[in-house]
Design a protein around this motif. Structure first.
Motif, PDB file in Angstrom:
ATOM      1  N   MET A  30       0.846  -1.188   0.000  1.00  0.00           N
ATOM      2  CA  MET A  30       0.000   0.000   0.000  1.00  0.00           C
ATOM      3  C   MET A  30       0.886   1.244   0.000  1.00  0.00           C
ATOM      4  SD  MET A  30      -2.929  -1.494   0.120  1.00  0.00           S
ATOM      5  CE  MET A  30      -3.869   0.018   0.127  1.00  0.00           C
ATOM      6  N   GLU A  31       0.507   2.239  -0.794  1.00  0.00           N
ATOM      7  CA  GLU A  31       1.222   3.515  -0.813  1.00  0.00           C
ATOM      8  C   GLU A  31       0.224   4.637  -0.567  1.00  0.00           C
ATOM      9  OE1 GLU A  31       4.409   4.426  -3.705  1.00  0.00           O
ATOM     10  OE2 GLU A  31       3.119   6.101  -4.308  1.00  0.00           O
ATOM     11  N   PHE A  32       0.538   5.501   0.399  1.00  0.00           N
ATOM     12  CA  PHE A  32      -0.351   6.590   0.780  1.00  0.00           C
ATOM     13  C   PHE A  32       0.424   7.902   0.881  1.00  0.00           C
ATOM     14  CE2 PHE A  32      -2.710   2.978   2.410  1.00  0.00           C
ATOM     15  CZ  PHE A  32      -4.039   3.331   2.256  1.00  0.00           C
ATOM     16  N   LYS A  33      -0.302   8.996   0.712  1.00  0.00           N
ATOM     17  CA  LYS A  33       0.227  10.309   1.045  1.00  0.00           C
ATOM     18  C   LYS A  33      -0.120  10.604   2.506  1.00  0.00           C
ATOM     19  CE  LYS A  33      -0.250  12.209  -3.626  1.00  0.00           C
ATOM     20  NZ  LYS A  33      -0.942  13.214  -4.473  1.00  0.00           N
ATOM     21  N   ALA A  34       0.883  11.007   3.271  1.00  0.00           N
ATOM     22  CA  ALA A  34       0.686  11.350   4.684  1.00  0.00           C
ATOM     23  C   ALA A  34       0.774  12.874   4.795  1.00  0.00           C
ATOM     24  CB  ALA A  34       1.753  10.680   5.553  1.00  0.00           C
ATOM     25  N   TYR A  35      -0.394  13.525   4.915  1.00  0.00           N
ATOM     26  CA  TYR A  35      -0.460  14.979   4.816  1.00  0.00           C
ATOM     27  C   TYR A  35      -0.096  15.677   6.132  1.00  0.00           C
ATOM     28  CZ  TYR A  35      -2.811  14.465   0.319  1.00  0.00           C
ATOM     29  OH  TYR A  35      -3.106  14.173  -0.988  1.00  0.00           O
ATOM     30  N   ALA A  36       0.574  16.813   6.005  1.00  0.00           N
ATOM     31  CA  ALA A  36       0.887  17.670   7.155  1.00  0.00           C
ATOM     32  C   ALA A  36      -0.339  18.472   7.562  1.00  0.00           C
ATOM     33  CB  ALA A  36       2.042  18.613   6.805  1.00  0.00           C
ATOM     34  N   LYS A  37      -0.232  19.125   8.716  1.00  0.00           N
ATOM     35  CA  LYS A  37      -1.318  19.995   9.206  1.00  0.00           C
ATOM     36  C   LYS A  37      -0.744  21.312   9.691  1.00  0.00           C
ATOM     37  CE  LYS A  37      -0.229  19.853  13.743  1.00  0.00           C
ATOM     38  NZ  LYS A  37       0.127  21.051  14.559  1.00  0.00           N
ATOM     39  N   ILE A  38      -1.620  22.304   9.772  1.00  0.00           N
ATOM     40  CA  ILE A  38      -1.316  23.539  10.495  1.00  0.00           C
ATOM     41  C   ILE A  38      -2.414  23.740  11.539  1.00  0.00           C
ATOM     42  CG2 ILE A  38      -0.003  24.699   8.675  1.00  0.00           C
ATOM     43  CD1 ILE A  38      -2.606  26.224   7.948  1.00  0.00           C
ATOM     44  N   ASN A  39      -2.124  24.589  12.503  1.00  0.00           N
ATOM     45  CA  ASN A  39      -3.126  24.974  13.506  1.00  0.00           C
ATOM     46  C   ASN A  39      -3.638  26.369  13.196  1.00  0.00           C
ATOM     47  OD1 ASN A  39      -0.995  23.153  15.024  1.00  0.00           O
ATOM     48  ND2 ASN A  39      -2.954  22.931  16.089  1.00  0.00           N
ATOM     49  N   LEU A  40      -4.940  26.489  12.998  1.00  0.00           N
ATOM     50  CA  LEU A  40      -5.552  27.805  12.847  1.00  0.00           C
ATOM     51  C   LEU A  40      -5.820  28.422  14.217  1.00  0.00           C
ATOM     52  CD1 LEU A  40      -8.068  26.937   9.991  1.00  0.00           C
ATOM     53  CD2 LEU A  40      -5.771  27.936   9.781  1.00  0.00           C
ATOM     54  N   ALA A  41      -5.976  27.569  15.211  1.00  0.00           N
ATOM     55  CA  ALA A  41      -6.110  28.013  16.602  1.00  0.00           C
ATOM     56  C   ALA A  41      -5.582  26.909  17.486  1.00  0.00           C
ATOM     57  CB  ALA A  41      -7.568  28.319  16.944  1.00  0.00           C
ATOM     58  N   LEU A  42      -4.868  27.298  18.539  1.00  0.00           N
ATOM     59  CA  LEU A  42      -4.361  26.322  19.504  1.00  0.00           C
ATOM     60  C   LEU A  42      -4.379  26.965  20.873  1.00  0.00           C
ATOM     61  CD1 LEU A  42      -1.148  24.097  19.137  1.00  0.00           C
ATOM     62  CD2 LEU A  42      -2.027  24.894  21.326  1.00  0.00           C
ATOM     63  N   ASP A  43      -5.162  26.373  21.776  1.00  0.00           N
ATOM     64  CA  ASP A  43      -5.259  26.902  23.129  1.00  0.00           C
ATOM     65  C   ASP A  43      -5.067  25.772  24.130  1.00  0.00           C
ATOM     66  OD1 ASP A  43      -5.547  28.762  25.111  1.00  0.00           O
ATOM     67  OD2 ASP A  43      -7.717  28.934  24.951  1.00  0.00           O
ATOM     68  N   VAL A  44      -4.400  26.075  25.233  1.00  0.00           N
ATOM     69  CA  VAL A  44      -4.256  25.150  26.356  1.00  0.00           C
ATOM     70  C   VAL A  44      -5.220  25.619  27.434  1.00  0.00           C
ATOM     71  CG1 VAL A  44      -2.704  24.215  28.114  1.00  0.00           C
ATOM     72  CG2 VAL A  44      -1.833  24.710  25.809  1.00  0.00           C
ATOM     73  N   ILE A  45      -6.200  24.772  27.764  1.00  0.00           N
ATOM     74  CA  ILE A  45      -7.237  25.201  28.701  1.00  0.00           C
ATOM     75  C   ILE A  45      -7.189  24.458  30.036  1.00  0.00           C
ATOM     76  CG2 ILE A  45      -8.777  25.954  26.866  1.00  0.00           C
ATOM     77  CD1 ILE A  45     -10.337  23.389  27.161  1.00  0.00           C
ATOM     78  N   GLY A  46      -6.210  23.572  30.204  1.00  0.00           N
ATOM     79  CA  GLY A  46      -6.088  22.860  31.473  1.00  0.00           C
ATOM     80  C   GLY A  46      -5.069  21.744  31.375  1.00  0.00           C
ATOM     81  N   LYS A  47      -4.990  20.955  32.442  1.00  0.00           N
ATOM     82  CA  LYS A  47      -4.047  19.844  32.478  1.00  0.00           C
ATOM     83  C   LYS A  47      -4.661  18.697  33.257  1.00  0.00           C
ATOM     84  CE  LYS A  47       0.862  18.882  33.277  1.00  0.00           C
ATOM     85  NZ  LYS A  47       2.133  19.429  33.812  1.00  0.00           N
ATOM     86  N   ARG A  48      -4.548  17.492  32.723  1.00  0.00           N
ATOM     87  CA  ARG A  48      -5.090  16.318  33.387  1.00  0.00           C
ATOM     88  C   ARG A  48      -4.134  15.826  34.475  1.00  0.00           C
ATOM     89  NH1 ARG A  48      -7.183  12.275  28.691  1.00  0.00           N
ATOM     90  NH2 ARG A  48      -5.113  11.405  29.129  1.00  0.00           N
ATOM     91  N   GLU A  49      -4.639  14.974  35.337  1.00  0.00           N
ATOM     92  CA  GLU A  49      -3.824  14.430  36.420  1.00  0.00           C
ATOM     93  C   GLU A  49      -2.660  13.592  35.899  1.00  0.00           C
ATOM     94  OE1 GLU A  49      -6.206  12.338  39.220  1.00  0.00           O
ATOM     95  OE2 GLU A  49      -7.321  14.112  39.883  1.00  0.00           O
ATOM     96  N   ASP A  50      -2.837  13.002  34.714  1.00  0.00           N
ATOM     97  CA  ASP A  50      -1.755  12.181  34.156  1.00  0.00           C
ATOM     98  C   ASP A  50      -0.691  13.005  33.441  1.00  0.00           C
ATOM     99  OD1 ASP A  50      -3.034  12.959  31.846  1.00  0.00           O
ATOM    100  OD2 ASP A  50      -3.663  10.953  31.240  1.00  0.00           O
ATOM    101  N   GLY A  51      -0.831  14.339  33.470  1.00  0.00           N
ATOM    102  CA  GLY A  51       0.187  15.210  32.887  1.00  0.00           C
ATOM    103  C   GLY A  51      -0.120  15.704  31.492  1.00  0.00           C
TER     104      GLY A  51
END
Length: 281
Positions: A1-22
């Motif tokens: 099988m041959e596939f294209k593995a596409y990149a991404k960009i972030n139009l928005a990225l926010d950190v709103i908290g943290k879980r107990e597992d880090g």
């Protein structure tokens, strides 16, 4: 099988908290772009995983996330055969473009087609999140709201055809180190993800371009002033906006026409090795 593995960009990225597992709790809008690796996966008669690539910038052992994806798939479904994996790397490494995660997601898709063709994308995503928070999004792709640690993927109206220039400075950034620094910082200037969502749905591009945001810039720009300089230079070449993608250091700009994008590209290529003209898809 041959596939294209596409990149991404972030139009928005926010950190709103943290879980107990880090793990950090995120709210992001991700967008697939027409920059991709080529991933080839083939079944072999013997057991084990063989990973090869056209570059020495990625590990070729069990520390590689694509290798981990194959390993986890084999273990989950008790596959008796091994696989050969070849990654033709075009997406910059340690760039904030999900280069590793998209390779892993593509390996999962290829192995599904070879061994378990009835598996849904949703099931693949449940496997993928065990090896990387961006892997579920990379399985679905397109334009999506991603929440939790990234595993909650909600497709939204496609944002396609926007002309982009990507500029990666001549160094990489560790996502882990960026998030560790975020934990020590007092976060300010959170992006308004809801407005970005609304602007995409309404095709209000002026509103969209003025509200793109990435909370991780607050860490990376302090440590690497060149990222801020690239953002300014993109705007000087009539970029409609400029933003760092993911944990950086790649910066993207959106352009109204190909001529302006080409002028920006030509200038940036005189300063940086990894510069691309591409589109949202």
């Amino acid at each position: 099988m041959e596939f294209k593995a596409y990149a991404k960009i972030n139009l928005a990225l926010d950190v709103i908290g943290k879980r107990e597992d880090g793990y950090h709790i995120l709210k992001m809008i991700m967008q697939t772009i027409d920059l991709y690796d080529i991933v080839r996966v083939s079944k072999k008669s013997s057991s084990g995983i063989k990973l090869e690539s056209n570059t020495d910038k990625i590990p070729l052992d069990n520390t590689n996330i694509a290798y981990k994806a194959a390993e986890l798939f084999i273990k989950t479904y008790d596959i008796n055969s091994g696989v050969n994996i070849y990654i033709e790397k075009n997406i910059p490494v340690e760039a904030g473009l999900a280069g590793g995660s998209t390779d892993a997601a593509t390996v999962l898709k290829a192995m599904r087609n070879i061994f378990k063709p009835d598996l849904t994308d949703k099931k693949l995503a449940q496997i993928g999140v065990k090896i990387g928070a961006d892997v579920p999004y990379c399985i679905f792709g397109k334009t999506a709201l991603c929440e939790g640690i990234g595993e909650k993927v909600t497709p939204i109206k496609h944002l396609k055809g926007n002309i982009l220039v990507l500029v990666k400075p001549n160094f990489g950034v560790s996502s882990r180190e960026v998030y560790e620094e975020i934990d020590k910082s007092k976060l300010k200037n959170h992006p308004n993800t809801d407005i970005v969502l609304k602007s995409i749905r309404n095709e209000d591009f002026k509103l969209l371009y003025s509200n793109l945001g990435n909370i991780l810039e607050s860490v990376v720009l302090d440590k690497h002033p060149v990222v801020s300089q690239i953002k300014k230079e993109i705007l000087n070449f009539k970029g409609l906006c400029s933003l760092m993608s993911g944990s950086g250091p790649t910066v993207f700009g959106i352009f109204e026409d190909m001529l302006s994008a080409q002028k920006c590209y030509d200038y940036m290529k005189t300063k940086y090795d990894e510069v691309f003209i591409t589109r949202t898809i």
